[in-house]
Design a protein around this motif. Structure first.
Motif, PDB file in Angstrom:
ATOM      1  N   ASP A   1       0.835  -1.199   0.000  1.00 52.45           N
ATOM      2  CA  ASP A   1       0.000   0.000   0.000  1.00 52.45           C
ATOM      3  C   ASP A   1       0.871   1.251   0.000  1.00 52.45           C
ATOM      4  O   ASP A   1       1.866   1.332   0.723  1.00 52.45           O
ATOM      5  CB  ASP A   1      -0.912   0.006   1.230  1.00 52.45           C
ATOM      6  CG  ASP A   1      -1.940   1.119   1.182  1.00 52.45           C
ATOM      7  OD1 ASP A   1      -2.144   1.686   0.105  1.00 52.45           O
ATOM      8  OD2 ASP A   1      -2.534   1.412   2.234  1.00 52.45           O
TER       9      ASP A   1
ATOM     10  N   LEU B   1      -3.434   6.557   1.329  1.00 57.16           N
ATOM     11  CA  LEU B   1      -4.859   6.738   1.088  1.00 57.16           C
ATOM     12  C   LEU B   1      -5.161   7.544  -0.172  1.00 57.16           C
ATOM     13  O   LEU B   1      -6.098   7.260  -0.888  1.00 57.16           O
ATOM     14  CB  LEU B   1      -5.497   7.451   2.294  1.00 57.16           C
ATOM     15  CG  LEU B   1      -5.665   6.638   3.578  1.00 57.16           C
ATOM     16  CD1 LEU B   1      -6.134   7.558   4.688  1.00 57.16           C
ATOM     17  CD2 LEU B   1      -6.651   5.504   3.384  1.00 57.16           C
ATOM     18  N   HIS B   2      -4.371   8.562  -0.442  1.00 61.99           N
ATOM     19  CA  HIS B   2      -4.820   9.582  -1.400  1.00 61.99           C
ATOM     20  C   HIS B   2      -3.581  10.203  -2.020  1.00 61.99           C
ATOM     21  O   HIS B   2      -3.173  11.298  -1.669  1.00 61.99           O
ATOM     22  CB  HIS B   2      -5.611  10.628  -0.614  1.00 61.99           C
ATOM     23  CG  HIS B   2      -6.585  11.396  -1.425  1.00 61.99           C
ATOM     24  ND1 HIS B   2      -7.916  11.418  -1.124  1.00 61.99           N
ATOM     25  CD2 HIS B   2      -6.455  12.170  -2.525  1.00 61.99           C
ATOM     26  CE1 HIS B   2      -8.553  12.209  -1.982  1.00 61.99           C
ATOM     27  NE2 HIS B   2      -7.682  12.661  -2.850  1.00 61.99           N
TER      28      HIS B   2
ATOM     29  N   HIS C   1     -10.127   4.330  -7.019  1.00 66.59           N
ATOM     30  CA  HIS C   1      -9.377   3.524  -6.064  1.00 66.59           C
ATOM     31  C   HIS C   1      -9.175   4.217  -4.730  1.00 66.59           C
ATOM     32  O   HIS C   1      -8.739   3.573  -3.764  1.00 66.59           O
ATOM     33  CB  HIS C   1      -7.991   3.226  -6.638  1.00 66.59           C
ATOM     34  CG  HIS C   1      -7.190   4.485  -6.856  1.00 66.59           C
ATOM     35  ND1 HIS C   1      -7.393   5.315  -7.931  1.00 66.59           N
ATOM     36  CD2 HIS C   1      -6.203   5.064  -6.117  1.00 66.59           C
ATOM     37  CE1 HIS C   1      -6.560   6.340  -7.851  1.00 66.59           C
ATOM     38  NE2 HIS C   1      -5.821   6.215  -6.772  1.00 66.59           N
ATOM     39  N   GLU C   2      -9.434   5.512  -4.640  1.00 68.68           N
ATOM     40  CA  GLU C   2      -9.057   6.276  -3.453  1.00 68.68           C
ATOM     41  C   GLU C   2      -9.820   5.797  -2.226  1.00 68.68           C
ATOM     42  O   GLU C   2     -10.986   5.410  -2.314  1.00 68.68           O
ATOM     43  CB  GLU C   2      -9.289   7.764  -3.695  1.00 68.68           C
ATOM     44  CG  GLU C   2      -8.356   8.329  -4.751  1.00 68.68           C
ATOM     45  CD  GLU C   2      -8.586   9.796  -5.038  1.00 68.68           C
ATOM     46  OE1 GLU C   2      -7.710  10.419  -5.659  1.00 68.68           O
ATOM     47  OE2 GLU C   2      -9.645  10.319  -4.654  1.00 68.68           O
ATOM     48  N   ARG C   3      -9.164   5.886  -1.089  1.00 65.13           N
ATOM     49  CA  ARG C   3      -9.730   5.353   0.152  1.00 65.13           C
ATOM     50  C   ARG C   3      -9.927   6.429   1.212  1.00 65.13           C
ATOM     51  O   ARG C   3      -9.995   6.139   2.402  1.00 65.13           O
ATOM     52  CB  ARG C   3      -8.827   4.233   0.693  1.00 65.13           C
ATOM     53  CG  ARG C   3      -8.854   2.978  -0.177  1.00 65.13           C
ATOM     54  CD  ARG C   3     -10.248   2.366  -0.199  1.00 65.13           C
ATOM     55  NE  ARG C   3     -10.371   1.227  -1.094  1.00 65.13           N
ATOM     56  CZ  ARG C   3     -10.848   1.301  -2.327  1.00 65.13           C
ATOM     57  NH1 ARG C   3     -11.231   2.477  -2.818  1.00 65.13           N
ATOM     58  NH2 ARG C   3     -10.937   0.225  -3.070  1.00 65.13           N
ATOM     59  N   SER C   4     -10.024   7.668   0.775  1.00 66.09           N
ATOM     60  CA  SER C   4     -10.330   8.746   1.703  1.00 66.09           C
ATOM     61  C   SER C   4     -10.993   9.878   0.943  1.00 66.09           C
ATOM     62  O   SER C   4     -10.906   9.955  -0.289  1.00 66.09           O
ATOM     63  CB  SER C   4      -9.062   9.252   2.403  1.00 66.09           C
ATOM     64  OG  SER C   4      -8.213   9.921   1.478  1.00 66.09           O
TER      65      SER C   4
ATOM     66  N   PRO D   1     -11.971   8.334   6.062  1.00 63.65           N
ATOM     67  CA  PRO D   1     -12.044   7.081   5.297  1.00 63.65           C
ATOM     68  C   PRO D   1     -13.250   7.089   4.354  1.00 63.65           C
ATOM     69  O   PRO D   1     -14.353   7.515   4.734  1.00 63.65           O
ATOM     70  CB  PRO D   1     -12.199   6.012   6.388  1.00 63.65           C
ATOM     71  CG  PRO D   1     -11.590   6.626   7.609  1.00 63.65           C
ATOM     72  CD  PRO D   1     -11.920   8.086   7.521  1.00 63.65           C
TER      73      PRO D   1
ATOM     74  N   SER E   1     -14.845   4.915   0.571  1.00 60.52           N
ATOM     75  CA  SER E   1     -14.697   3.980  -0.540  1.00 60.52           C
ATOM     76  C   SER E   1     -15.968   4.015  -1.373  1.00 60.52           C
ATOM     77  O   SER E   1     -17.050   3.702  -0.870  1.00 60.52           O
ATOM     78  CB  SER E   1     -14.455   2.557  -0.030  1.00 60.52           C
ATOM     79  OG  SER E   1     -14.631   1.614  -1.068  1.00 60.52           O
TER      80      SER E   1
ATOM     81  N   GLU F   1     -17.448   0.474  -1.454  1.00 61.15           N
ATOM     82  CA  GLU F   1     -18.232   0.097  -0.275  1.00 61.15           C
ATOM     83  C   GLU F   1     -19.570   0.826  -0.258  1.00 61.15           C
ATOM     84  O   GLU F   1     -20.601   0.240   0.103  1.00 61.15           O
ATOM     85  CB  GLU F   1     -17.438   0.402   0.997  1.00 61.15           C
ATOM     86  CG  GLU F   1     -16.221  -0.494   1.180  1.00 61.15           C
ATOM     87  CD  GLU F   1     -15.439  -0.141   2.423  1.00 61.15           C
ATOM     88  OE1 GLU F   1     -15.929   0.693   3.227  1.00 61.15           O
ATOM     89  OE2 GLU F   1     -14.326  -0.681   2.609  1.00 61.15           O
TER      90      GLU F   1
END
Length: 543
Positions: free
Chosen positions: A168, A171-172, A508-511, A520, A522, A525
């Motif tokens: 990883d 996040l961004h 793909h970003e998680r934030s 956070p 997604s 999600e």
């Protein structure tokens, strides 16, 4: 571990402020964050947009720093004399701290890129997908029974992989900072990789994050409207991209590693400008760099080294022929859309320029894994198509909607194309209106929502997008729902059989950033949760 003198040899422009005795100080690590300084660390003071690293030199000294690199003269550094900077703590003044950071990180890692064949991929859209396709091709070319993942590593804005193992990158992010880039490259060397693919953003290039990477091949997908908030002008944006191609002339050739520049002949935004940059470098260099162009046959006034012909699209695959300087062969890709034909052609051209056989190109393109947040399907059994995609520019949004249009109403069903997106705060303001125009014209229904508003007013951002939407769509064809979770839920709830619901911009970003805080987030999600909430309704309707 290296001595300060050994590191100094990698920085020819450094001005010294320390004794000969101090040059034997051992340097165990390097950082541009004073909070990460440990005894034996080298601190690099980097001027930033919001904070100037030179302000944190006293904090680094208090943490026990071994030496400091900076751009400013000692007379301009706060409490330099009181803290012993230049006297008990060696100080190296350089012209560009970011560049120095890259080179000392590379030196401490043993200049790992010099032991790899390195490909840099840049462009506005398609960098991650192209890098992933190329990784798959190189894996196919180097895979063995003992090492099925091949001898390749990749660094993208989604993450890093070394021989198939995921790492990883945050996040961004864009291109990781220089310490991480060099650490990943070192890990690739240690893992026995032969190839490294480095996605190189305009920010990463301009901020010297890949300055100490010895590139062998540079490739571009396209250059369109993006990041003018940072670069100021389109010319400056293109010049940042051109740094990757100029880097081909900055390092010594490696045995067995061809040197090439791969250009999109169909892209007016990049082709002529990058050809001109290459011509400038060639005039003053003895290095031989092959220029290879790719495109769709009949599209470009320029000659093509790799031409795409006989394209056939299906719902879950694309087939075409590649004509190259060695012949012709068929290609099948699991990716849909013309823009992914270009991504595959770019990756294939790089591979062919490296001497990879067509059979490995065919296997790699066909067997590539899904790219997170790139036309990613979310399926819980719903009677319509749900998509998460990273499209966040006017051109990428147009391409995505054009690609999805043929999938609306398949199997004889009626249907609508429902687009959900926003535009980032503290970024290029002009693209908000342009993206609104694209969606108003190409989507059947638009839901305007949040996408990293940062410290800007979210409602104002939404209104700027709305201004573009309203040029083509009446009030019955769009809505503003600032909360992104609620916006995705609304899109799912209005969807019926045959529709396509697509959330754009986060991929793909998680934030997601509100104010100055990353929370956070997604899209995958959120989309999956929205679909699950409506599952009972679909079951009743199917009875």
């Amino acid at each position: 571990m290296m001595t300060l003198r050994e590191l100094l040899n990698t920085l020819p422009d450094a001005e010294l402020s320390f004794s000969e005795k101090a040059s034997n100080i051992a340097i165990e690590g390097v950082t541009a964050d004073s909070r990460q300084v440990r005894p034996g660390s080298l601190f690099v003071a980097v001027p930033g947009v919001h904070n100037d690293g030179h302000r944190f030199i006293p904090a680094a000294i208090a943490q026990g720093v071994a030496a400091v690199i900076g751009e400013r003269p000692l007379s301009e550094i706060i409490d330099a004399e009181a803290n012993g900077l230049g006297r008990t703590v060696p100080y190296l003044r350089v012209q560009n701290s970011r560049r120095a950071l890259a080179f000392v990180c590379a030196a401490l890692q043993g200049f790992p890129s010099r032991r790899l064949t390195v490909v840099g991929v840049t462009g506005t859209d398609g960098k991650t997908t192209t890098s992933t396709i190329l990784e798959s091709i190189l894996r196919a070319a180097t895979a063995t029974t003992e090492a099925p993942a091949g001898a390749v590593g990749v660094i993208t804005t989604v993450g890093a992989r070394i021989r198939g193992e995921e790492i990883d990158t945050g996040l961004h992010v864009t291109t990781p900072d220089a310490p991480d880039v060099q650490r990943f490259l070192r890990a690739m060397v240690d893992a026995g990789c032969r190839y490294a693919v480095v996605e190189s953003t305009s920010h990463g290039l301009h901020q010297q994050r890949v300055a100490a990477v010895d590139f062998d091949v540079a490739a571009v997908t396209n250059i369109t409207h993006e990041h003018l908030d940072y670069h100021g002008t389109r010319e400056a944006y293109v010049a940042a991209k051109a740094l990757l191609f100029r880097a081909l002339f900055a390092s010594s050739p490696k045995p067995g590693a061809p040197r090439a520049a791969v250009l999109n002949a169909d892209d007016a935004g990049s082709y002529d400008a990058l050809r001109a940059a290459l011509a400038e470098e060639m005039e003053s260099s003895a290095l031989d760099v092959a220029i290879r162009s790719y495109g769709i046959a009949g599209r470009s006034p320029h000659s093509l080294d790799v031409a795409v012909e006989n394209i056939a699209y299906d719902a879950d695959a694309t087939r075409f022929d590649l004509r190259w300087w060695g012949g012709r062969f068929p290609v099948e890709s699991p990716l849909i859309g013309e823009f992914n034909v270009y991504n595959a052609a770019c990756a294939a051209t790089v591979a062919l320029a490296l001497g990879i056989p067509p059979s490995a190109v065919q296997r790699g393109v066909k067997e590539m894994p899904p790219v997170p947040g790139r036309m990613e399907r979310i399926d819980v059994g719903q009677p319509f198509l749900a998509i998460v995609d990273f499209a966040h520019t006017p051109v990428s949004l147009e391409r995505a909607l054009t690609t999805l249009r043929p999938l609306v109403g398949r199997n004889g069903e009626g249907g609508r194309l429902i687009a959900i997106f926003g535009s980032a705060g503290l970024r290029d303001r002009e693209k908000r209106y342009l993206m609104g125009r694209v969606s108003g014209q190409l989507a059947d229904y638009t839901i305007i929502t949040a996408e990293d508003p940062r410290t800007e007013d979210l409602e104002e951002i939404c209104r700027e997008i709305e201004r573009g939407v309203r040029e083509f769509a009446g009030p019955d064809r769009y809505v503003i729902i600032p909360d992104r979770s609620e916006a995705i839920q609304a899109g799912v709830e209005m969807a019926r059989a045959g529709d396509v619901v697509a959330a754009f911009g986060k991929g793909h970003e998680r934030s997601m950033c509100f104010g100055e805080i990353e929370y956070p987030w997604s899209d995958q999600e959120a989309m999956r949760a929205a679909l699950q909430r409506c599952a009972d309704r679909w079951q009743r309707e199917s009875v």
